[in-house]
Each structure stands twice: as structure tokens, then as C-alpha cells.
Enzyme design. Structure first.
Site, PDB file in Angstrom:
ATOM      1  N   CYS A   1      33.015  80.332  20.374  1.00  0.00           N
ATOM      2  CA  CYS A   1      33.963  79.217  20.508  1.00  0.00           C
ATOM      3  C   CYS A   1      35.367  79.783  20.373  1.00  0.00           C
ATOM      4  CB  CYS A   1      33.675  78.118  19.486  1.00  0.00           C
ATOM      5  SG  CYS A   1      33.890  78.640  17.762  1.00  0.00           S
TER       6      CYS A   1
HETATM    7  O1  LIG Z   1      36.545  76.942  17.724  1.00  0.00           O
HETATM    8  S1  LIG Z   1      36.655  76.561  16.316  1.00  0.00           S
HETATM    9  O2  LIG Z   1      35.779  75.431  16.013  1.00  0.00           O
HETATM   10  O3  LIG Z   1      36.420  77.683  15.424  1.00  0.00           O
HETATM   11  S2  LIG Z   1      38.481  76.012  16.026  1.00  0.00           S
END
Ligand SMILES: O=S(=O)([O-])[S-]
Length: 199
Positions: free
Chosen positions: A157
Site C-alpha cells: 500500500c
Molecule cells: O497506506 S497506508 O494505509 O499505510 S497510509
């Protein structure tokens, strides 16, 4: 010499290891920098003769980049739970990876992806996606559904929070060897000189 890559942080000057006398210049900005300074001096002493400057040049952003460089152990490729930057590089090169990006579509559009043709499943859809019948998964995501026994599933992510959640969701569904990349796009972009979100 195995710690040398720590010095690839932007804002740190790494003198040649062959120098007889070297000067380590780094900015000591911000609270908590003493810890970082100590850690870097320890690393530094193991490689160089150290002559700290009395008035270290202040290089904006340096402390933040040191903090990030220390946040993952670059000598470690991967473990049972995580794949780190160098391990990810190896997997990108070998192609032995089923990477699932759980960011939103807008983030992917803005910054790009670690590999081409990545499997994109927003974090809130992971649970449902991994329970789809194989055929439905294939038609929705354009690839075969990962198998529960696969040991090359890596969630990613922005900075490791959503990918951790996705990994734990996958594990609760029987994907017991699923891992995540804690550095996320923040680390990947920074280390590859690509645009990355500032926080
Ligand atoms: O992508 S995140 O959830 O670590 S901010």
C-alpha cells in the site's frame, strides 16, 4: 561493509571508505535526532575514521530520510511476515511474486505501481475478493486467484498500514503464508527516485 547501503539516504554524504580521514556531515535537526545520530555514529565508526564537524551542515530533510532508512533492516530480505525492500527487488527481478496493491485507484493513478500489471484490490474488498470462486476472481481481476498455500503473495500500500490489514485478512481466510511490504510506496518511490507522497 554490509551496512554501507544505509548511507544511500539523500542528504547524507558518504565519503569513500578508502579515505584516511573522513568527515561525516549530517543535519541534526528535530527532536529525537540524538538517537539517530548515535545509531549512525555507531555504524559510521565500524567503517570509517570519524571526525564529526563542529558545525554540521544543515541539510533539510536529512533527519527524516535517516529515520526512514533506519526503519527497515536493509540487510534482511524477508521473513515469515514481511518482504523488505531488497527482498522485494529480488522478487520483482525474478517474477516470483503475486503482488496485491490495496491502495485506492486514485493513488495508483497518481503515483504508479511497483510492478506492471499489478493485481489491484482496494483494502476493503480483499476479504470478499479472496472468497470469490476462481472463475469470478479471474474475470474480475484478470488473473488466476492466489492459492491458500502460495508463499509468494505480497500485499502493498502506501506505508504498510493497509497492507498489514490485508495480509491479516488473507491469513484469517487460510492464506497462511501471505506477507506484506511494510515500506510501501513511500519507501519504494523514495529509493527508486520516483514521486511519492510526503506523508
Ligand atoms: O497506506 S497506508 O494505509 O499505510 S497510509
Amino acid at each position: 561493509a554490509s551496512v554501507a547501503p544505509q548511507y544511500n539516504s539523500p542528504g547524507c554524504l558518504r565519503p569513500p571508505i578508502t579515505s584516511g580521514i573522513t568527515v561525516y556531515i549530517c543535519s541534526f535537526l528535530g527532536s529525537g535526532s540524538n538517537d539517530l545520530t548515535q545509531q549512525h555514529q555507531w555504524i559510521h565508526r565500524s567503517l570509517y575514521t570519524q571526525y564529526p564537524t563542529e558545525n554540521p551542515s544543515l541539510i533539510p530533510g536529512s533527519v527524516a530520510s535517516i529515520r526512514r532508512s533506519l526503519s527497515t533492516d536493509s540487510s534482511q530480505l524477508e521473513d515469515a511476515d514481511n518482504v523488505y525492500f531488497d527482498g522485494l527487488l529480488k522478487r520483482v527481478e525474478s517474477g516470483d511474486m503475486q503482488m496485491i496493491d490495496v491502495r485506492d485507484a486514485s493513488e495508483i493513478e497518481e503515483f504508479g505501481t511497483i510492478i506492471k500489471d499489478i493485481c489491484h484490490i482496494p483494502v476493503l474488498d480483499v476479504e470478499a475478493a479472496l472468497q470469490l470462486p476462481d472463475g469470478e476472481f479471474r474475470s474480475k481481476y484478470g488473473r488466476g486467484k492466489p492459492q491458500k498455500s502460495d508463499d509468494n503473495i505480497v500485499f502493498t500500500c502506501k506505508k504498510g498500514i493497509r497492507s498489514l490489514k490485508a495480509r491479516d485478512t488473507a491469513r484469517s481466510l487460510g492464506y497462511s503464508k501471505a506477507r506484506h511490504y511494510p515500506g510501501g510506496w513511500m519507501e519504494w518511490g523514495r529509493k527508486n527516485n520516483l514521486p511519492y507522497p510526503k506523508e
